[in-house]
Scaffold this motif. Structure first.
Motif, PDB file in Angstrom:
ATOM      1  N   GLU A  25       9.815 -67.902 -29.608  1.00  0.00           N
ATOM      2  CA  GLU A  25       8.431 -67.624 -29.946  1.00  0.00           C
ATOM      3  C   GLU A  25       8.307 -66.077 -29.945  1.00  0.00           C
ATOM      4  OE1 GLU A  25       6.297 -71.341 -27.836  1.00  0.00           O
ATOM      5  OE2 GLU A  25       6.667 -69.396 -26.618  1.00  0.00           O
ATOM      6  N   GLY A  26       7.176 -65.580 -30.563  1.00  0.00           N
ATOM      7  CA  GLY A  26       6.989 -64.211 -30.744  1.00  0.00           C
ATOM      8  C   GLY A  26       5.326 -63.851 -30.332  1.00  0.00           C
ATOM      9  N   LEU A  27       5.201 -62.618 -29.864  1.00  0.00           N
ATOM     10  CA  LEU A  27       3.866 -62.210 -29.533  1.00  0.00           C
ATOM     11  C   LEU A  27       3.665 -60.790 -29.941  1.00  0.00           C
ATOM     12  CD1 LEU A  27       1.261 -62.592 -27.618  1.00  0.00           C
ATOM     13  CD2 LEU A  27       2.614 -61.695 -25.766  1.00  0.00           C
ATOM     14  N   GLN A  28       2.473 -60.366 -30.446  1.00  0.00           N
ATOM     15  CA  GLN A  28       2.163 -59.114 -30.636  1.00  0.00           C
ATOM     16  C   GLN A  28       1.159 -58.723 -29.390  1.00  0.00           C
ATOM     17  OE1 GLN A  28       2.495 -56.796 -33.465  1.00  0.00           O
ATOM     18  NE2 GLN A  28       1.451 -55.603 -32.042  1.00  0.00           N
ATOM     19  N   ILE A  29       1.640 -57.614 -28.973  1.00  0.00           N
ATOM     20  CA  ILE A  29       0.915 -56.894 -28.109  1.00  0.00           C
ATOM     21  C   ILE A  29       0.272 -55.742 -28.229  1.00  0.00           C
ATOM     22  CG2 ILE A  29       0.952 -56.124 -25.499  1.00  0.00           C
ATOM     23  CD1 ILE A  29       3.452 -57.843 -25.299  1.00  0.00           C
ATOM     24  N   GLY A  30      -1.202 -55.612 -27.956  1.00  0.00           N
ATOM     25  CA  GLY A  30      -1.918 -54.273 -28.710  1.00  0.00           C
ATOM     26  C   GLY A  30      -2.241 -54.543 -30.119  1.00  0.00           C
ATOM     27  N   ALA A  31      -2.866 -53.567 -30.675  1.00  0.00           N
ATOM     28  CA  ALA A  31      -3.116 -53.543 -31.866  1.00  0.00           C
ATOM     29  C   ALA A  31      -2.105 -53.297 -33.063  1.00  0.00           C
ATOM     30  CB  ALA A  31      -4.369 -52.821 -32.266  1.00  0.00           C
ATOM     31  N   GLU A  32      -1.897 -54.208 -34.069  1.00  0.00           N
ATOM     32  CA  GLU A  32      -1.015 -53.945 -35.066  1.00  0.00           C
ATOM     33  C   GLU A  32      -1.080 -52.561 -35.532  1.00  0.00           C
ATOM     34  OE1 GLU A  32       1.501 -56.312 -38.545  1.00  0.00           O
ATOM     35  OE2 GLU A  32      -0.417 -57.463 -37.454  1.00  0.00           O
ATOM     36  N   LEU A  33      -0.193 -51.965 -35.600  1.00  0.00           N
ATOM     37  CA  LEU A  33      -0.124 -50.534 -36.204  1.00  0.00           C
ATOM     38  C   LEU A  33      -0.401 -50.725 -37.969  1.00  0.00           C
ATOM     39  CD1 LEU A  33       2.670 -48.597 -34.464  1.00  0.00           C
ATOM     40  CD2 LEU A  33       0.164 -48.363 -34.291  1.00  0.00           C
ATOM     41  N   PRO A  34      -1.056 -49.589 -38.493  1.00  0.00           N
ATOM     42  CA  PRO A  34      -1.226 -49.687 -39.858  1.00  0.00           C
ATOM     43  C   PRO A  34      -0.086 -49.473 -40.601  1.00  0.00           C
ATOM     44  CG  PRO A  34      -2.154 -47.746 -38.989  1.00  0.00           C
ATOM     45  CD  PRO A  34      -1.773 -48.629 -37.699  1.00  0.00           C
ATOM     46  N   PRO A  35       0.076 -49.473 -41.822  1.00  0.00           N
ATOM     47  CA  PRO A  35       1.241 -49.237 -42.700  1.00  0.00           C
ATOM     48  C   PRO A  35       1.568 -47.567 -42.434  1.00  0.00           C
ATOM     49  CG  PRO A  35      -0.262 -50.676 -44.081  1.00  0.00           C
ATOM     50  CD  PRO A  35      -0.987 -50.359 -42.465  1.00  0.00           C
ATOM     51  N   ARG A  36       2.661 -47.402 -42.509  1.00  0.00           N
ATOM     52  CA  ARG A  36       3.150 -46.096 -42.264  1.00  0.00           C
ATOM     53  C   ARG A  36       2.437 -45.210 -43.524  1.00  0.00           C
ATOM     54  NH1 ARG A  36       8.140 -43.078 -43.713  1.00  0.00           N
ATOM     55  NH2 ARG A  36       8.843 -41.773 -42.045  1.00  0.00           N
ATOM     56  N   ASP A  37       1.839 -43.934 -42.911  1.00  0.00           N
ATOM     57  CA  ASP A  37       1.410 -43.102 -43.889  1.00  0.00           C
ATOM     58  C   ASP A  37       2.464 -42.060 -44.537  1.00  0.00           C
ATOM     59  OD1 ASP A  37       0.052 -41.083 -45.129  1.00  0.00           O
ATOM     60  OD2 ASP A  37      -1.281 -40.473 -43.501  1.00  0.00           O
ATOM     61  N   ILE A  38       2.966 -42.425 -45.667  1.00  0.00           N
ATOM     62  CA  ILE A  38       4.173 -41.806 -46.368  1.00  0.00           C
ATOM     63  C   ILE A  38       3.796 -40.299 -46.543  1.00  0.00           C
ATOM     64  CG2 ILE A  38       5.768 -41.917 -48.211  1.00  0.00           C
ATOM     65  CD1 ILE A  38       5.709 -44.996 -47.996  1.00  0.00           C
ATOM     66  N   ARG A  39       2.620 -40.264 -46.934  1.00  0.00           N
ATOM     67  CA  ARG A  39       2.407 -38.820 -47.559  1.00  0.00           C
ATOM     68  C   ARG A  39       2.208 -37.966 -46.446  1.00  0.00           C
ATOM     69  NH1 ARG A  39      -0.152 -39.040 -52.700  1.00  0.00           N
ATOM     70  NH2 ARG A  39      -1.514 -37.093 -52.338  1.00  0.00           N
ATOM     71  N   ALA A  40       1.490 -38.195 -45.130  1.00  0.00           N
ATOM     72  CA  ALA A  40       1.290 -37.329 -44.175  1.00  0.00           C
ATOM     73  C   ALA A  40       2.776 -37.029 -43.623  1.00  0.00           C
ATOM     74  CB  ALA A  40       0.511 -37.876 -43.113  1.00  0.00           C
ATOM     75  N   VAL A  41       3.714 -38.326 -43.374  1.00  0.00           N
ATOM     76  CA  VAL A  41       4.900 -38.024 -42.897  1.00  0.00           C
ATOM     77  C   VAL A  41       5.860 -36.982 -43.898  1.00  0.00           C
ATOM     78  CG1 VAL A  41       7.375 -39.188 -42.415  1.00  0.00           C
ATOM     79  CG2 VAL A  41       5.178 -40.219 -41.504  1.00  0.00           C
ATOM     80  N   GLY A  42       5.574 -37.234 -45.258  1.00  0.00           N
ATOM     81  CA  GLY A  42       6.254 -36.178 -46.006  1.00  0.00           C
ATOM     82  C   GLY A  42       5.884 -34.883 -45.860  1.00  0.00           C
ATOM     83  N   LEU A  43       4.382 -34.705 -45.466  1.00  0.00           N
ATOM     84  CA  LEU A  43       3.921 -33.188 -45.396  1.00  0.00           C
ATOM     85  C   LEU A  43       4.514 -32.621 -44.227  1.00  0.00           C
ATOM     86  CD1 LEU A  43       0.177 -33.930 -45.843  1.00  0.00           C
ATOM     87  CD2 LEU A  43       1.798 -32.540 -47.267  1.00  0.00           C
TER      88      LEU A  43
END
Length: 737
Positions: free
Chosen positions: A354-372
């Motif tokens: 069994e699995g469980l998500q705790i807290g809000a699921e994170l949004p997709p990775r911001d590739i552009r900001a990480v690239g900056l």
């Protein structure tokens, strides 16, 4: 192809050019060093003869060193041969005489297909400015592959005539020709830019950018226009930086890494701040209080494992053996989890699978900001450091993670407070922050950490202790020792772990006393782990072994085996002496630990101790000790004579057939006359007759002919003993040899 691939392509081009330059240097050196070993005329004679093509290919290779004008003429016919074309070109590209240029130009006028393309490439390598007219014919021809090769050659030649010719076909009806022309123009523009002719380079780049050519060529031209560095280039950079087109955005980042000016860093920092702030998500802090996985009375504590997986107040957890191996084999296990999300404490039990998500699921990775962020990290400097510190505090989770990691690469002591604040969030971010602190090159970081430890409290103090340990800040040792006097259990555990990385020989007893005297199982476990690290760092091995002996003597009986195992971290004569004494006189649990440790010893000096225990130790552990002794004979670096002598000693101590078979394997692996006799001696044992006979025959077959007398004597004994028919037959075959 995106801009990152473009940058990779450019890197490959540079590598190829470098390889070509290296080959040219080698050929030049060879020309100066090898005169007189083979003459040019002799090699030319081979080319004109009916010699095999392999011989002609080798002659071509040598003519790259010895060839001149006569060789160029002799190589010309080989250019028509698909098998010898490349070999001939190797020589022609290296021959310094202008006759080589003429040979290639003439060949370009008559050849077709792959051999033609090879010749066009060689013309480019030689940068023959007289070949422009010949190349023009192919540039406008029907063969698009030849047109591409001609364009590349014109780009390498790079004369004004070559540039004009390429510009004239940028609007050619054939897309392949347009692409080849654009590629050649970009090559010429690169040369102009490097030589400081920015005006001419700009015109060439602009022509490619505005032409109907593939996107890759346009991106190359845009990169060049940005690198020129005028107002138009700066505006173009900003436009690409803000573009939603991934390739244009990528080319902005790639060129920023090349330019690396404060102005460029400021532009990226402004865009990063805007993006990171827009993506910021406020989420309650997630803290893993307790987590165990297992069933019945078999449970594994996985609290730390889950805590390390927390990402910005979010965690997806699945009850599986991946958390802690399989603590309760054969049954369905469960995960019992207690956690705090903000101010709310929750408990949950998950069955295996069994699995469980705790807290809000994170949004997709911001590739552009990480690239900056990553681009700023490559640029470095105060502007980059300040911008990255800013987003490390208030960006989205993935941006913060990238920023925290990069601060350790480019920051100095001034970024420590920002990293400590990032670590307060726990989970992956905390681990990254502490690791980054350990990576900072500024030596002033140590003093900052020591000063911060004076006033920090609670969880912040735990983070500081971990960072001090990772950096091995020995100056903090007095402060860390003081932590052992505190009542806070988490601080004491953190201090113990840190001591493992910074404690010196003089204060090692503080860790040993904790292990021996503490009433807390967690502190004892932490102390043992810290001692593994600490003892392994000590230069005074024998002295450390003495300290361990003293601790073993005063330790509770349940702890003595674990302390005995620590002697493996200080290998040497004293440790082995202590292990021997413990193996002979210690209680059952200690003897168990000693024989396990010695069985994994990584140097041959443990062999006498193991043999002693195999003969005189507790009967319960003699087989284990003997097997450890045999392992040394089989695996470790031992002179062959000593190895065989060890086998003889082992046979004297072995009571079971299983160990004797292991010894036979060693004798077969290292064949000697003495080993042959030892194997033959065992053929009289009914349990070992076949194994010993097989080993003796195998050894005999590997021995040199001058051992024939020993071989005959041993194999006759094998035959007389009468093992299996196949063994007897093999023995007779070896004797017959």
């Amino acid at each position: 192809m995106n801009s990152y691939a473009n940058a990779l392509t450019r890197g490959c081009f540079v590598a190829i050019v470098g390889l070509a330059c290296g080959l040219a240097v080698w050929v030049g050196q060879a020309r100066g060093e090898a005169a007189g070993t083979d003459t040019e005329k002799e090699l030319i004679a081979i080319l004109k003869s009916d010699a095999p093509k392999a011989d002609k290919a080798m002659a071509c290779k040598k003519l790259a060193v010895y060839g001149g004008a006569e060789a160029a003429a002799a190589l010309a016919p080989l250019l028509d041969d698909p098998e010898l074309n490349s070999w001939a070109r190797i020589a022609l590209e290296a021959i310094p005489d202008p006759a080589a240029n003429k040979t290639l130009r003439e060949a370009a006028g008559r050849l077709e297909g792959r051999v033609l393309i090879g010749v066009l490439n060689s013309i480019g390598v030689r940068r023959d400015s007289q070949a422009v007219e010949v190349l023009a014919k192919h540039l406008n021809g029907a063969d698009s592959s030849a047109a591409a090769a001609a364009a590349a050659a014109l780009g390498r030649i790079g004369t004004p005539d070559a540039a004009s010719l390429l510009e004239s076909v940028l609007n050619h009806s054939n897309p392949g020709v347009r692409n080849a022309a654009a590629e050649g123009i970009v090559l010429i523009a690169e040369q102009r830019l490097v030589s400081g002719e920015k005006g001419e380079a700009k015109g060439l780049y602009a022509g490619v950018r505005d032409a109907d050519v593939p996107g890759q060529r346009r991106l190359e031209a845009i990169r060049g226009l940005i690198l020129i560095g005028d107002d138009e280039g700066r505006q173009l950079f900003l436009s690409c930086l803000k573009s939603e087109d991934r390739d244009l955005f990528g080319i902005a980042l790639a060129t920023a890494r090349e330019i690396k000016t404060p102005e460029i860093a400021e532009a990226i920092a402004a865009d990063l701040t805007q993006r990171a702030s827009a993506e910021m998500i406020a989420s309650p802090q997630l803290t893993i209080v307790k987590a165990i996985y297992g069933a019945g009375n078999q449970w594994a504590d996985v609290t730390d494992a889950l805590a390390a997986m927390v990402r910005g107040g979010s965690l997806f957890v699945q009850a599986s053996n991946g958390l802690a191996g399989d603590p309760a084999p054969g049954v369905v296990k469960e995960l019992r989890l207690t956690y705090d999300l903000g101010n709310e404490r929750k408990e949950v039990t998950l069955r295996e699978g069994e699995g469980l998500q705790i807290g809000a699921e994170l949004p997709p990775r911001d590739i552009r900001a990480v690239g900056l962020v990553e681009t700023l990290g490559d640029i470095g400097g105060p502007v980059a450091v300040n911008a990255i510190q800013d987003v490390a505090a208030k960006g989205s989770w993935d941006v913060r993670a990238a920023a925290v990691r990069i601060l350790g690469e480019i920051g100095d002591a001034s970024v420590v407070p920002a990293l400590l604040r990032a670590a307060q969030g726990g989970g992956v971010l905390a681990e990254t922050a502490v690791e980054s602190i350990s990576q900072i090159r500024d030596n002033g970081t140590d003093a900052v950490l020591c000063d911060a430890l004076e006033t920090a409290k609670g969880a912040d103090r735990v983070i500081l202790l971990e960072a001090i340990g990772r950096r091995a800040v020995t100056a903090a040792l007095p402060r860390v020792l003081d932590e052992l006097k505190k009542s806070d259990a988490s601080l004491r555990i953190a201090a113990i772990q840190t001591l493992g990385m910074i404690v010196d020989y003089g204060n090692l007893d503080a860790l040993l006393d904790l292990a021996v005297q503490s009433d807390s199982a967690k502190e004892v476990d932490a102390s043992i782990q810290a001692l593994v690290t600490a003892c392994g760092r000590m230069e005074e091995r024998d002295g450390t072994a003495e300290k361990l002996v003293a601790a073993i003597r005063r330790a509770p009986s349940a702890l003595r085996p674990r302390l005995a195992e620590l002697l493996s971290t200080v290998p040497g004569p004293k440790a082995l002496q202590v292990l021997r004494d413990l193996g002979l006189k210690g209680d059952d649990a200690v003897q168990d630990a000693v024989t396990r440790v010695l069985g994994e010893w990584m140097s041959a000096d443990a062999a006498p101790v193991l043999l002693d225990l195999a003969k005189n130790g507790s009967p319960r552990y003699r087989v284990r000790a003997l097997r450890g002794y045999i392992r040394i004979a089989r695996q470790l670096e031992v002179p062959t004579d000593d190895r065989i002598a060890m086998c003889r000693e082992a046979l004297g101590a072995a009571a079971r057939a299983d160990e004797k078979r292991l010894i036979l394997e060693v004798l077969v692996r290292y064949p000697t006359v003495l080993g042959l006799h030892l194997a033959a001696d065992l053929v009289g044992d009914p349990e070992l007759k076949n194994d010993a006979g097989t080993a003796a025959v195998t050894i005999a077959d590997k021995l040199p002919a001058d051992a024939r007398a020993a071989i005959a004597e041993a194999l006759n004994r094998v035959i007389q003993a009468g093992p299996g028919a196949d063994v007897v037959e093999r023995a007779r075959q070896v004797l017959a040899k």
